[in-house]
Enzyme design. Structure first.
Site, PDB file in Angstrom:
ATOM      1  N   LYS A 186       8.973   0.376  11.879  1.00 52.81           N
ATOM      2  CA  LYS A 186       9.112   0.660  13.312  1.00 52.81           C
ATOM      3  C   LYS A 186       9.591  -0.551  14.097  1.00 52.81           C
ATOM      4  O   LYS A 186      10.321  -0.410  15.088  1.00 52.81           O
ATOM      5  CB  LYS A 186       7.810   1.190  13.916  1.00 52.81           C
ATOM      6  CG  LYS A 186       6.598   0.259  13.830  1.00 52.81           C
ATOM      7  CD  LYS A 186       5.781   0.534  12.612  1.00 52.81           C
ATOM      8  CE  LYS A 186       4.507  -0.278  12.561  1.00 52.81           C
ATOM      9  NZ  LYS A 186       3.748   0.021  11.322  1.00 52.81           N
ATOM     10  N   ILE A 234       1.990  12.201  10.158  1.00 51.70           N
ATOM     11  CA  ILE A 234       2.212  13.279  11.126  1.00 51.70           C
ATOM     12  C   ILE A 234       3.726  13.497  11.272  1.00 51.70           C
ATOM     13  O   ILE A 234       4.452  12.556  11.584  1.00 51.70           O
ATOM     14  CB  ILE A 234       1.616  12.927  12.495  1.00 51.70           C
ATOM     15  CG1 ILE A 234       0.147  12.514  12.367  1.00 51.70           C
ATOM     16  CG2 ILE A 234       1.746  14.086  13.464  1.00 51.70           C
ATOM     17  CD1 ILE A 234      -0.451  11.965  13.647  1.00 51.70           C
ATOM     18  N   ASP A 289       2.390  -2.932  18.142  1.00 52.15           N
ATOM     19  CA  ASP A 289       2.699  -1.875  17.177  1.00 52.15           C
ATOM     20  C   ASP A 289       2.898  -0.538  17.883  1.00 52.15           C
ATOM     21  O   ASP A 289       3.874   0.184  17.620  1.00 52.15           O
ATOM     22  CB  ASP A 289       1.574  -1.783  16.158  1.00 52.15           C
ATOM     23  CG  ASP A 289       1.723  -0.626  15.193  1.00 52.15           C
ATOM     24  OD1 ASP A 289       2.504  -0.753  14.234  1.00 52.15           O
ATOM     25  OD2 ASP A 289       1.066   0.420  15.407  1.00 52.15           O
ATOM     26  N   THR A 316       0.823  -1.216   0.000  1.00 55.51           N
ATOM     27  CA  THR A 316       0.000   0.000   0.000  1.00 55.51           C
ATOM     28  C   THR A 316       0.854   1.262   0.000  1.00 55.51           C
ATOM     29  O   THR A 316       0.624   2.195  -0.775  1.00 55.51           O
ATOM     30  CB  THR A 316      -0.925  -0.006   1.227  1.00 55.51           C
ATOM     31  OG1 THR A 316      -1.759  -1.169   1.175  1.00 55.51           O
ATOM     32  CG2 THR A 316      -1.787   1.238   1.261  1.00 55.51           C
ATOM     33  N   ARG A 369       8.248  -9.083  -3.580  1.00 58.43           N
ATOM     34  CA  ARG A 369       8.198 -10.543  -3.647  1.00 58.43           C
ATOM     35  C   ARG A 369       7.503 -11.049  -4.908  1.00 58.43           C
ATOM     36  O   ARG A 369       7.939 -12.019  -5.511  1.00 58.43           O
ATOM     37  CB  ARG A 369       7.489 -11.104  -2.398  1.00 58.43           C
ATOM     38  CG  ARG A 369       8.362 -11.107  -1.158  1.00 58.43           C
ATOM     39  CD  ARG A 369       7.629 -11.713   0.022  1.00 58.43           C
ATOM     40  NE  ARG A 369       6.446 -10.944   0.406  1.00 58.43           N
ATOM     41  CZ  ARG A 369       5.680 -11.236   1.449  1.00 58.43           C
ATOM     42  NH1 ARG A 369       5.932 -12.298   2.183  1.00 58.43           N
ATOM     43  NH2 ARG A 369       4.650 -10.482   1.750  1.00 58.43           N
ATOM     44  N   LYS A 415       6.458   1.961  18.395  1.00 55.99           N
ATOM     45  CA  LYS A 415       6.493   3.402  18.132  1.00 55.99           C
ATOM     46  C   LYS A 415       6.872   4.191  19.387  1.00 55.99           C
ATOM     47  O   LYS A 415       7.639   5.158  19.326  1.00 55.99           O
ATOM     48  CB  LYS A 415       5.145   3.861  17.588  1.00 55.99           C
ATOM     49  CG  LYS A 415       4.777   3.215  16.254  1.00 55.99           C
ATOM     50  CD  LYS A 415       3.335   3.502  15.883  1.00 55.99           C
ATOM     51  CE  LYS A 415       2.944   2.809  14.597  1.00 55.99           C
ATOM     52  NZ  LYS A 415       1.503   2.970  14.260  1.00 55.99           N
ATOM     53  N   ALA A 429      13.087  20.123  -3.232  1.00 54.63           N
ATOM     54  CA  ALA A 429      14.276  19.307  -2.970  1.00 54.63           C
ATOM     55  C   ALA A 429      15.518  19.875  -3.628  1.00 54.63           C
ATOM     56  O   ALA A 429      16.641  19.538  -3.229  1.00 54.63           O
ATOM     57  CB  ALA A 429      14.040  17.884  -3.466  1.00 54.63           C
ATOM     58  N   VAL A 489       6.576   6.218  12.592  1.00 56.37           N
ATOM     59  CA  VAL A 489       5.753   6.579  13.751  1.00 56.37           C
ATOM     60  C   VAL A 489       4.683   7.576  13.319  1.00 56.37           C
ATOM     61  O   VAL A 489       4.995   8.638  12.785  1.00 56.37           O
ATOM     62  CB  VAL A 489       6.604   7.189  14.881  1.00 56.37           C
ATOM     63  CG1 VAL A 489       5.723   7.599  16.051  1.00 56.37           C
ATOM     64  CG2 VAL A 489       7.685   6.219  15.338  1.00 56.37           C
TER      65      VAL A 489
END
Length: 434
Positions: free
Chosen positions: A112, A143, A208, A19, A51, A212, A39, A139
């Site tokens: 993470k 954001i 999870d 994704t 894969r 983080k 940049a 993390v």
């Protein structure tokens, strides 16, 4: 360090085409001109690896060279930076990271789990090579909390960092809250909608969020990452009655990761908490994430946004690539690895606060007196006690909110009640965010 001419393209190898990988491709295609202006050069994907070569990922992969063996990427002179989006604490992701950093190539990751387990070793390799190790996407998704902690709040002593770090759990809890439904039903719906994995354990058991939190704690306090000592409890045990009782008392239940560092050591915990309705975290709904950091000069910083998904996470990945293109590196954990302090884990029992305790008990005389005696003998002061329901077969629920006191006293209460035939289930404790 890779020598980049300001106007020469930054050549990227993208490993992992799930994704987020697809989101990175779409973002660079959509905002490519703007990104190049910011940049100082175009950012171009030149090689990809995953894969399954034949899987339909919803994006055109024909412009990119397909590489079956990702271990060859680190040695290629026509690649400036590698982006790793395959995940996993060990295995291929860790091998690729070590190869890349040892070869002197900047490395961008959203992993993470790998950082929580091996972040200091990887940061050491990056330091030795004088190159970037970037992980904004690891993390809280889109954001910019890593950049905010590492750069924006760098002049502050951070007293505490905490927040809602897992969108799956937050979606489940807030849906239970709004619709009055049970955990299992909402989890199944979350899986059908794609908010939860087929095997949701890493999310709903708090792992999870713990990954983080350990990363945030290192950035906030200048301490070594200590994932093994994050006390972790998930949300499987939260029931609709808990959410209803919390609401009646002026709280909402959220899975909160919290860390602080003091004379007693480093405290890290992921745990469902009762959050007052006037606190910003109480209004973080759905799959959103939020992080609060408290600095001694800047005060309370509040970061909120989408914590997962292709767009937000891709945004964080590409922001790291822009930093690489600008040669804006800095230390991975805001200071050299040698300056990060080892800290012993703090004793949670000495922490002071209020707690919510929920018991499922036999519907018979004397049970409330038994619970009250256990709290009294353990030194727990009861602020309120509520009994709901009266059904001989299923028992009744007793909910207690304590006055502020040491956590060890709450633990002692449960130990005193252990083995009582009045209890139909193991009691549940959730601490209150004050």
């Amino acid at each position: 360090m890779t020598n980049l001419h300001r106007h020469a393209p930054l050549r990227v190898a993208l490993v992992g085409l799930g994704t987020v990988g697809g989101g990175v491709i779409r973002l660079l295609q959509t905002n490519g001109d703007l990104i190049a202006r910011r940049a100082g050069c175009p950012i171009q994907i030149v090689a990809i690896s995953a894969r399954d070569r034949n899987k339909d990922r919803g994006v055109d992969l024909s412009p990119f060279e397909w590489v079956d063996d990702m271990t060859t990427l680190a040695a290629r002179d026509d690649i400036d930076v590698i982006v790793e989006l395959i995940g996993g604490a060990d295995g291929p992701a860790l091998t690729l990271a070590r190869q890349c950093l040892s070869a002197g190539k900047p490395f961008v990751t959203a992993n993470k789990a790998m950082l929580a387990h091996h972040g200091l070793d990887l940061a050491t390799l990056a330091e030795k090579a004088g190159i970037a190790l970037k992980f904004e996407a690891a993390v809280a998704g889109g954001i910019p909390v890593i950049k905010g902690m590492r750069e924006g709040a760098a002049a502050n002593e951070i007293a505490r960092v905490y927040g809602i770090l897992n969108g799956t759990c937050n979606y489940i809890l807030t849906t239970m809250e709004k619709e009055g439904r049970g955990f299992d039903e909402v989890l199944k719906e979350a899986q059908e909608l794609g908010y939860a994995e087929a095997d949701p354990g890493f999310d709903i058991d708090g792992v999870d969020a713990a990954h983080k939190l350990s990363i945030l704690a290192s950035l906030a306090f200048g301490t070594e990452i200590d994932f093994p000592h994050v006390a972790t409890t998930g949300i499987r045990h939260v029931i609709a009655a808990d959410i209803a009782e919390a609401a009646a008392l002026g709280f909402r239940i959220r899975l909160v990761g919290m860390a602080d560092n003091g004379p007693d050591g480093l405290f890290q915990r992921v745990h469902p908490m009762l959050v007052p309705t006037d606190h910003p975290l109480a209004h973080v709904d759905g799959s959103l994430n939020a992080v609060v950091a408290e600095g001694n000069f800047v005060g309370r910083l509040f970061f909120q946004g989408r914590g997962a998904g292709d767009g937000p996470t891709a945004s964080a990945v590409v922001a790291d690539l822009i930093d690489v293109a600008r040669d804006e590196y800095g230390d991975a954990f805001a200071m050299p690895v040698a300056a990060l302090l080892p800290q012993p884990p703090a004793d949670a029992g000495r922490r002071t606060g209020r707690a919510y305790m929920r018991f499922k008990v036999q519907d018979r005389p004397g049970v409330l007196a038994e619970i009250a005696a256990a709290t009294r003998d353990a030194g727990v002061s009861i602020e309120s006690m509520i009994q709901r329901g009266a059904n001989q077969a299923d028992g009744v629920l007793v909910a207690i909110v304590t006055h502020a006191g040491e956590e060890r006293c709450v633990r002692d209460t449960l130990e005193r009640l252990a083995g009582s035939d009045s209890l139909l289930q193991t009691p549940i404790v959730m601490h209150i965010l004050d």
